[in-house]
Write a protein that holds these residues in place. Sequence first.
Motif, PDB file in Angstrom:
ATOM      1  N   GLU A   4      31.369  41.671  39.937  1.00  0.00           N
ATOM      2  CA  GLU A   4      32.278  42.800  39.834  1.00  0.00           C
ATOM      3  C   GLU A   4      33.173  42.790  41.059  1.00  0.00           C
ATOM      4  OE1 GLU A   4      30.715  46.586  38.898  1.00  0.00           O
ATOM      5  OE2 GLU A   4      29.196  45.775  37.573  1.00  0.00           O
ATOM      6  N   GLN A   5      34.441  43.094  40.849  1.00  0.00           N
ATOM      7  CA  GLN A   5      35.396  43.079  41.948  1.00  0.00           C
ATOM      8  C   GLN A   5      35.643  44.500  42.438  1.00  0.00           C
ATOM      9  OE1 GLN A   5      38.805  41.146  40.334  1.00  0.00           O
ATOM     10  NE2 GLN A   5      37.953  39.110  40.608  1.00  0.00           N
ATOM     11  N   THR A   6      35.737  44.638  43.722  1.00  0.00           N
ATOM     12  CA  THR A   6      36.045  45.938  44.300  1.00  0.00           C
ATOM     13  C   THR A   6      37.542  46.194  44.149  1.00  0.00           C
ATOM     14  OG1 THR A   6      36.482  45.035  46.497  1.00  0.00           O
ATOM     15  CG2 THR A   6      34.190  45.629  45.992  1.00  0.00           C
ATOM     16  N   PRO A   7      37.953  47.440  44.247  1.00  0.00           N
ATOM     17  CA  PRO A   7      39.395  47.735  44.154  1.00  0.00           C
ATOM     18  C   PRO A   7      40.220  46.993  45.205  1.00  0.00           C
ATOM     19  CG  PRO A   7      38.131  49.762  43.925  1.00  0.00           C
ATOM     20  CD  PRO A   7      37.159  48.670  44.272  1.00  0.00           C
ATOM     21  N   LEU A   8      39.658  46.797  46.410  1.00  0.00           N
ATOM     22  CA  LEU A   8      40.371  46.063  47.450  1.00  0.00           C
ATOM     23  C   LEU A   8      40.586  44.618  47.038  1.00  0.00           C
ATOM     24  CD1 LEU A   8      41.587  45.899  50.284  1.00  0.00           C
ATOM     25  CD2 LEU A   8      39.298  45.361  51.152  1.00  0.00           C
ATOM     26  N   GLU A   9      39.554  43.985  46.461  1.00  0.00           N
ATOM     27  CA  GLU A   9      39.685  42.600  45.997  1.00  0.00           C
ATOM     28  C   GLU A   9      40.710  42.510  44.873  1.00  0.00           C
ATOM     29  OE1 GLU A   9      35.686  41.722  44.957  1.00  0.00           O
ATOM     30  OE2 GLU A   9      35.205  40.852  46.912  1.00  0.00           O
ATOM     31  N   GLU A  10      40.727  43.500  43.978  1.00  0.00           N
ATOM     32  CA  GLU A  10      41.703  43.499  42.891  1.00  0.00           C
ATOM     33  C   GLU A  10      43.115  43.608  43.444  1.00  0.00           C
ATOM     34  OE1 GLU A  10      40.738  46.556  40.118  1.00  0.00           O
ATOM     35  OE2 GLU A  10      38.864  45.598  39.515  1.00  0.00           O
ATOM     36  N   ARG A  11      43.331  44.462  44.461  1.00  0.00           N
ATOM     37  CA  ARG A  11      44.646  44.589  45.066  1.00  0.00           C
ATOM     38  C   ARG A  11      45.061  43.308  45.764  1.00  0.00           C
ATOM     39  NH1 ARG A  11      44.071  49.045  48.812  1.00  0.00           N
ATOM     40  NH2 ARG A  11      42.186  49.727  47.818  1.00  0.00           N
ATOM     41  N   ILE A  12      44.110  42.623  46.396  1.00  0.00           N
ATOM     42  CA  ILE A  12      44.415  41.356  47.061  1.00  0.00           C
ATOM     43  C   ILE A  12      44.813  40.312  46.033  1.00  0.00           C
ATOM     44  CG2 ILE A  12      43.405  39.431  48.355  1.00  0.00           C
ATOM     45  CD1 ILE A  12      41.765  41.542  49.893  1.00  0.00           C
ATOM     46  N   ILE A  13      44.089  40.255  44.909  1.00  0.00           N
ATOM     47  CA  ILE A  13      44.411  39.290  43.853  1.00  0.00           C
ATOM     48  C   ILE A  13      45.790  39.580  43.280  1.00  0.00           C
ATOM     49  CG2 ILE A  13      43.798  38.541  41.522  1.00  0.00           C
ATOM     50  CD1 ILE A  13      40.850  38.896  42.382  1.00  0.00           C
ATOM     51  N   ILE A  14      46.095  40.843  43.029  1.00  0.00           N
ATOM     52  CA  ILE A  14      47.408  41.208  42.492  1.00  0.00           C
ATOM     53  C   ILE A  14      48.494  40.852  43.496  1.00  0.00           C
ATOM     54  CG2 ILE A  14      48.869  43.164  41.841  1.00  0.00           C
ATOM     55  CD1 ILE A  14      46.348  44.427  40.601  1.00  0.00           C
ATOM     56  N   LYS A  15      48.266  41.120  44.788  1.00  0.00           N
ATOM     57  CA  LYS A  15      49.258  40.796  45.810  1.00  0.00           C
ATOM     58  C   LYS A  15      49.469  39.292  45.894  1.00  0.00           C
ATOM     59  CE  LYS A  15      50.514  41.491  50.575  1.00  0.00           C
ATOM     60  NZ  LYS A  15      50.127  41.904  51.893  1.00  0.00           N
ATOM     61  N   ASP A  16      48.407  38.506  45.764  1.00  0.00           N
ATOM     62  CA  ASP A  16      48.525  37.055  45.854  1.00  0.00           C
ATOM     63  C   ASP A  16      49.383  36.478  44.734  1.00  0.00           C
ATOM     64  OD1 ASP A  16      45.180  36.397  47.132  1.00  0.00           O
ATOM     65  OD2 ASP A  16      47.044  36.919  48.156  1.00  0.00           O
ATOM     66  N   GLN A  17      49.443  37.124  43.583  1.00  0.00           N
ATOM     67  CA  GLN A  17      50.267  36.634  42.495  1.00  0.00           C
ATOM     68  C   GLN A  17      51.752  36.702  42.856  1.00  0.00           C
ATOM     69  OE1 GLN A  17      49.146  39.030  39.175  1.00  0.00           O
ATOM     70  NE2 GLN A  17      47.272  37.901  38.788  1.00  0.00           N
ATOM     71  N   THR A  19      52.921  36.827  46.154  1.00  0.00           N
ATOM     72  CA  THR A  19      53.205  36.204  47.450  1.00  0.00           C
ATOM     73  C   THR A  19      52.506  34.858  47.564  1.00  0.00           C
ATOM     74  OG1 THR A  19      51.330  37.336  48.464  1.00  0.00           O
ATOM     75  CG2 THR A  19      53.490  38.424  48.596  1.00  0.00           C
ATOM     76  N   LYS A  20      52.383  34.143  46.475  1.00  0.00           N
ATOM     77  CA  LYS A  20      51.688  32.863  46.501  1.00  0.00           C
ATOM     78  C   LYS A  20      52.463  31.843  47.323  1.00  0.00           C
ATOM     79  CE  LYS A  20      53.745  31.052  42.299  1.00  0.00           C
ATOM     80  NZ  LYS A  20      53.520  30.486  41.007  1.00  0.00           N
ATOM     81  N   GLU A  21      51.732  30.858  47.796  1.00  0.00           N
ATOM     82  CA  GLU A  21      52.351  29.788  48.571  1.00  0.00           C
ATOM     83  C   GLU A  21      53.218  28.938  47.652  1.00  0.00           C
ATOM     84  OE1 GLU A  21      52.195  29.004  51.863  1.00  0.00           O
ATOM     85  OE2 GLU A  21      51.175  30.920  52.151  1.00  0.00           O
TER      86      GLU A  21
END
Length: 151
Positions: A4-17, A19-21
Amino acid sequence: MAEEQTPLEERIIIKDQHTKEIDLVNRDPKHINEDVVKVDFEDVIAEPVGTYSFDGVWKTSYTTFTVSKYWCYRLLSAVLGIPLAVVWGFLFALISFCHIWAVVPCIKSYLIEIQCVSRIYSLCIHTFCDPFFEALSKICSNVRVALRKEY
């Protein structure tokens, strides 16, 4: 078991989409401009046998073409690249918005509405047309066609 992902991890994943390299070496990984803009000196200017210019002119022309193409592209992309990226981003956002909020719901609504009409139409066809065509086929089943040549 699935993690299960925490809300912080979900926000990080969404942000990475967003700001990807990006790859600064291979800038066309999907090869969308493979055939379109690959233009070299030899593709544009060629001298057939017997009509050669001076070697110095040929070398200078090659260098001038290559360097001017390179720097003109760099200058145009520096001046117009970011504004056009904004325009294209806005355009594709608009297309996505229209597709998500207008086109797909209209199509789904149409399919739901037409399903009722389709059932009524199918019922009418089977009720009225099927008996008529069955009777017509029984009438026509005894028709025989004979071809003969007369001299």
